[in-house]
Design an enzyme around this catalytic site. Structure first.
Site, mmCIF file in Angstrom:
data_model
loop_
_atom_site.group_PDB
_atom_site.id
_atom_site.type_symbol
_atom_site.label_atom_id
_atom_site.label_comp_id
_atom_site.label_asym_id
_atom_site.label_seq_id
_atom_site.Cartn_x
_atom_site.Cartn_y
_atom_site.Cartn_z
ATOM 1 N N LYS A 183 0.842 -1.208 0.000
ATOM 2 C CA LYS A 183 0.000 0.000 0.000
ATOM 3 C C LYS A 183 0.870 1.248 0.000
ATOM 4 O O LYS A 183 0.619 2.218 -0.714
ATOM 5 C CB LYS A 183 -0.912 0.009 1.245
ATOM 6 C CG LYS A 183 -2.074 -0.937 1.128
ATOM 7 C CD LYS A 183 -2.822 -1.107 2.443
ATOM 8 C CE LYS A 183 -3.759 -2.309 2.312
ATOM 9 N NZ LYS A 183 -4.287 -2.802 3.543
ATOM 10 N N GLN A 186 -5.529 -2.137 9.477
ATOM 11 C CA GLN A 186 -5.102 -3.382 8.829
ATOM 12 C C GLN A 186 -5.599 -4.589 9.624
ATOM 13 O O GLN A 186 -5.414 -4.664 10.847
ATOM 14 C CB GLN A 186 -3.558 -3.383 8.736
ATOM 15 C CG GLN A 186 -2.978 -4.542 7.969
ATOM 16 C CD GLN A 186 -3.339 -4.503 6.479
ATOM 17 O OE1 GLN A 186 -3.355 -3.445 5.855
ATOM 18 N NE2 GLN A 186 -3.614 -5.644 5.907
ATOM 19 N N ASP A 196 -11.600 1.543 3.093
ATOM 20 C CA ASP A 196 -11.796 0.090 2.972
ATOM 21 C C ASP A 196 -13.275 -0.251 2.843
ATOM 22 O O ASP A 196 -13.626 -1.409 2.580
ATOM 23 C CB ASP A 196 -11.244 -0.623 4.225
ATOM 24 C CG ASP A 196 -9.846 -1.200 3.978
ATOM 25 O OD1 ASP A 196 -9.451 -1.314 2.810
ATOM 26 O OD2 ASP A 196 -9.181 -1.543 4.968
#
Ligand code: NAP
Length: 279
Positions: A48, A92, A115
């Site tokens: 990322k 995460q 997300d």
């Protein structure tokens, strides 16, 4: 059979995104919070970061030790929610057992939830309203669009019902006028259902569980699975068997996974624009 080449699409889209980002008044900012030292998470976060920097974004990486207190994570999310230079926040996954994943995920302001995992964004997606869509389903739709594969009116079968992939994929396909069936570990006649799919999307996490006898001739097969064995990565679909029956298929690696990181930054740009309506 044609291969759905995620790597090629990503390279093209990255160039388009880079150009658009270079015209913005300030660099979009992404913050990633990681807890512990999970080796797979380390790789995902580093990918990322690499993509973000290549695109000209700012990247803030916050890594907590495995035994971090939940309050400290929540306070950090509050700080990032208020920070005008941060447009997107990712927590995460996976998180260690002692942390309340739902509480932490939903602390992220839905406008910065790149997300697409907050309950607010999941609800908006279910109601077919504008929202930040989870990255993997978004990337899958982008692959289909790139290859002019229409979804409308098709029988789409999704195997797997996770919050990350299966459920948002269901909403996204329904919103695009597909007739959708979703299967899971309690589905009793899986093969009979997968055989009806014009488009079969598999997100289970079991190496080669989809064999040729489960796929209709001419189907489009999307393999989301990432299974590590003997130093290699395998999909959920037995590619060698299925490739001779289907019309299109995503390889693993080089298919869906490529699109997921791209989608994060497409969402980041969207969040930036939504949060800077004076642009
Ligand atoms: P997950 O949360 O573990 O969900 C797996 C789903 O598969 C569950 O809904 C489960 O059903 C279902 N399932 C398990 N065994 C089954 C069976 N025998 N028949 C039918 N369904 C079955 O996994 P996930 O996060 O969605 O990830 C799935 C896979 O995709 C993993 O390999 C993951 O690494 C990969 N992935 C790849 C990307 C990418 O960018 N390429 C992104 C995300 C995930 P129940 O709900 O009944 O338990």
């Amino acid at each position: 059979m044609q291969i759905l080449d995620g790597k090629k699409i990503k390279q093209e889209k990255i160039e388009e995104l880079k150009k658009e980002i270079s015209t913005l008044k300030r660099k979009p900012g992404l913050a990633v919070i990681q807890v512990g030292d999970n080796p797979a998470s380390n790789v995902y976060v580093s990918n990322k970061e690499k993509t973000g920097l290549e695109l000209g974004c700012n990247f803030e990486y916050i890594k907590f030790p495995e035994d971090v207190q939940e309050d400290l994570i929540l306070a950090t999310i509050d700080r990032l929610n208020d920070d005008m230079s941060i447009d997107g926040i990712i927590v995460q996954l996976p998180l260690p057992e002692h942390l309340n994943k739902e509480k932490i995920q939903n602390r992220v302001c839905h406008k910065k939830d790149v997300d697409g995992l907050t309950d607010i964004n999941a609800g908006l997606l279910m109601h077919n309203k504008d929202c930040l869509v989870p990255c993997t389903p978004n990337g899958i739709l982008e692959i289909l669009k790139y290859y002019d594969i229409s979804v409308s009116g098709k029988n789409v079968v999704i195997v797997g019902r996770s919050e990350l992939v299966g459920r948002p994929m269901f909403s996204l396909m329904l919103n695009n006028n597909a007739t959708v069936t979703i299967c899971h570990s309690y589905t009793s006649n899986l093969k009979d259902i997968t055989k009806t799919a014009d488009i079969l999307i598999v997100a289970v996490g079991k190496k080669h569980m989809i064999t040729s006898s489960m796929v209709k001739e001419g189907a489009v097969v999307i393999d989301v699975g990432i299974n590590r064995a003997d130093g290699k990565i395998y999909g959920d679909v037995n590619y060698e068997e299925v490739k001779d029956i289907c019309s299109y298929i995503t390889p693993v690696p080089g298919g869906v996974g490529q699109m997921t990181v791209l989608s994060i930054y497409q969402n980041l740009l969207k969040a930036y624009k939504n949060n800077n309506l004076d642009m």
